[in-house]
Design a protein around this motif. Structure first.
Motif, short mmCIF file in Angstrom:
data_model
loop_
_atom_site.label_atom_id
_atom_site.label_comp_id
_atom_site.label_asym_id
_atom_site.label_seq_id
_atom_site.Cartn_x
_atom_site.Cartn_y
_atom_site.Cartn_z
N LEU A 233 0.55 -1.34 -0.10
CA LEU A 233 -0.16 -0.38 -0.15
C LEU A 233 0.77 1.41 -0.13
CD1 LEU A 233 -3.20 1.13 0.13
CD2 LEU A 233 -2.71 1.21 2.69
N ALA A 234 2.18 1.20 0.55
CA ALA A 234 2.84 2.20 1.16
C ALA A 234 3.12 2.93 -0.88
CB ALA A 234 3.80 2.38 1.76
N TYR A 235 3.26 2.19 -1.65
CA TYR A 235 3.32 2.50 -2.75
C TYR A 235 2.97 3.18 -4.10
CZ TYR A 235 8.08 0.00 -3.15
OH TYR A 235 8.88 -0.60 -3.20
N MET A 236 1.46 3.33 -3.35
CA MET A 236 -0.03 3.89 -3.84
C MET A 236 0.61 5.62 -3.24
SD MET A 236 -1.20 1.92 -5.13
CE MET A 236 0.01 0.88 -5.30
N ARG A 237 0.97 6.31 -2.47
CA ARG A 237 0.92 7.79 -2.07
C ARG A 237 1.61 8.30 -3.33
NH1 ARG A 237 0.84 10.00 3.00
NH2 ARG A 237 0.60 7.40 3.84
N GLY A 238 0.90 9.40 -3.49
CA GLY A 238 1.58 10.36 -4.09
C GLY A 238 1.07 9.68 -6.18
N ARG A 239 0.91 8.96 -5.88
CA ARG A 239 -0.02 8.78 -7.77
C ARG A 239 -1.76 8.85 -7.98
NH1 ARG A 239 2.04 2.55 -7.84
NH2 ARG A 239 1.69 3.02 -10.02
N THR A 240 -1.69 9.29 -9.34
CA THR A 240 -3.30 9.25 -9.28
C THR A 240 -3.35 7.75 -10.24
OG1 THR A 240 -3.29 11.97 -9.49
CG2 THR A 240 -4.60 10.04 -10.81
N LEU A 241 -5.03 7.03 -10.32
CA LEU A 241 -4.74 5.94 -10.73
C LEU A 241 -5.93 5.87 -12.08
CD1 LEU A 241 -4.13 3.61 -7.66
CD2 LEU A 241 -1.97 4.58 -9.35
#
Length: 333
Positions: A233-241
């Protein structure tokens, strides 16, 4: 199936009789099961109804409400058989449960049991209970769906099947699978190997489901191309999917800040499914579960749907459902 209900005087407690004729094109073994195994399941499900078979005619006598349910059951069984799908003991048991849970009117077991989501290598993935069908339908109808329920109810598995279906039909360009690696905590840095080797144990259940749904030889190619991404989950921070089908698994182990962070990753033409079991929180003592909190925050937001599954929707060994119920009773006490 030809039905010939026999109506008797409507005295209180009077018995009713219904008769069903199975068309000749359906061998009786497909309706009654090998060695009458399906018939025994029906008799166990309706212990106070007399069910008799003579040739291709089946009769049921007993309480009018029960006889009506038996009549509805045989109708549903015939609808399933007409699709070419064989009947199993489990399917008949679940059909009886669906009819009883909905008073014999709202549920359509045939619609549930014949709704194919995905087929791969001769295996077809489909819902097995009414709540599972409602969950799958909600994924089609809403942008964000929460699948909340105990272990074994198919929350993650069905969401994965819908994700693969969406990818194969080109409704999305990629699948993103994520879950919090709560158990790792600060110890992650002390584990041997590369970062992906360290987090692999926490993501392994997602890989296992993928192997059920896709050609195993294609999975490394899809992963390397970024068409399928499996990450903590930490890899999702700062992204727009954008253009993605995103699944957050084990969401009960997110804290409120992580849940908000994840939900706000939603981009255009994307869909999010969040699954979890609020009775199995592994967060450190005193930490609020984001999945518990979000139900109060988003319950009336348009485009968001909460699908709730129970022990009745467990599709593992029957004992799993009984174990879930026993724990619930214990916690109430």
């Amino acid at each position: 199936m030809t039905q010939t209900p026999t109506h008797q005087a409507a005295a209180p407690g009077a018995a009713a009789t219904a008769r069903f004729t199975v068309p000749a094109k359906h061998p009786m073994v497909t309706v009654l099961g090998s060695g009458d195994s399906l018939l025994r399941v029906i008799e166990q499900g309706f212990p106070h109804t007399d069910i008799h078979v003579r040739g291709n005619e089946i009769s049921a006598t007993g309480d009018p409400a029960e006889v009506q349910l038996v009549q509805r059951l045989f109708d549903e069984m015939m609808l399933v058989l007409r699709t070419g799908q064989p009947l199993t003991e489990d399917a008949v048991e679940r059909s009886i449960a669906m009819l009883r849970d909905n008073g014999g009117s709202a549920a359509s077991p045939a619609q549930v049991l014949t709704q194919n989501i995905l087929s791969n290598r001769g295996k077809t993935i489909r819902p097995k209970t009414l709540n599972q069908k409602r969950y799958v339908d909600a994924i089609d109808q809403h942008t964000i769906v929460f699948g909340i329920g105990p272990a074994g109810t198919g929350k993650t598995y069905l969401a994965m099947a819908k994700a693969v279906q969406a990818l194969q039909s080109k409704r999305v360009n990629r699948i993103i699978l994520t879950r919090p690696a709560v158990e790792a905590g600060e110890r992650l840095g002390f584990l041997p190997g590369t970062l992906y080797e360290k987090i692999d144990p926490y993501l392994r259940p997602l890989y296992d489901a993928l192997h059920d749904m896709l050609d195993p030889d294609s999975i490394p190619r899809l992963l390397s191309a970024g068409t399928i991404e499996v990450a903590p989950l930490a890899y999702m921070r700062g992204r727009t999917l954008n253009d993605a089908f995103i699944i957050l698994d084990e969401a009960q182990n997110t804290n409120p800040e992580q849940m908000k962070m994840f939900l706000t990753r939603l981009g255009f033409d994307s869909k999010i499914v969040i699954t979890g079991d609020v009775t199995q929180v592994d967060l450190p003592g005193g930490t609020l579960s984001g999945l518990r909190q979000v139900q109060d925050i988003l319950h009336d937001v348009d485009g968001v749907h909460f699908a709730r599954l129970t022990s009745h929707d467990v599709v593992r060994h029957k004992l799993v459902g009984r174990i879930v119920d026993a724990y619930e009773r214990y916690e109430v006490r």
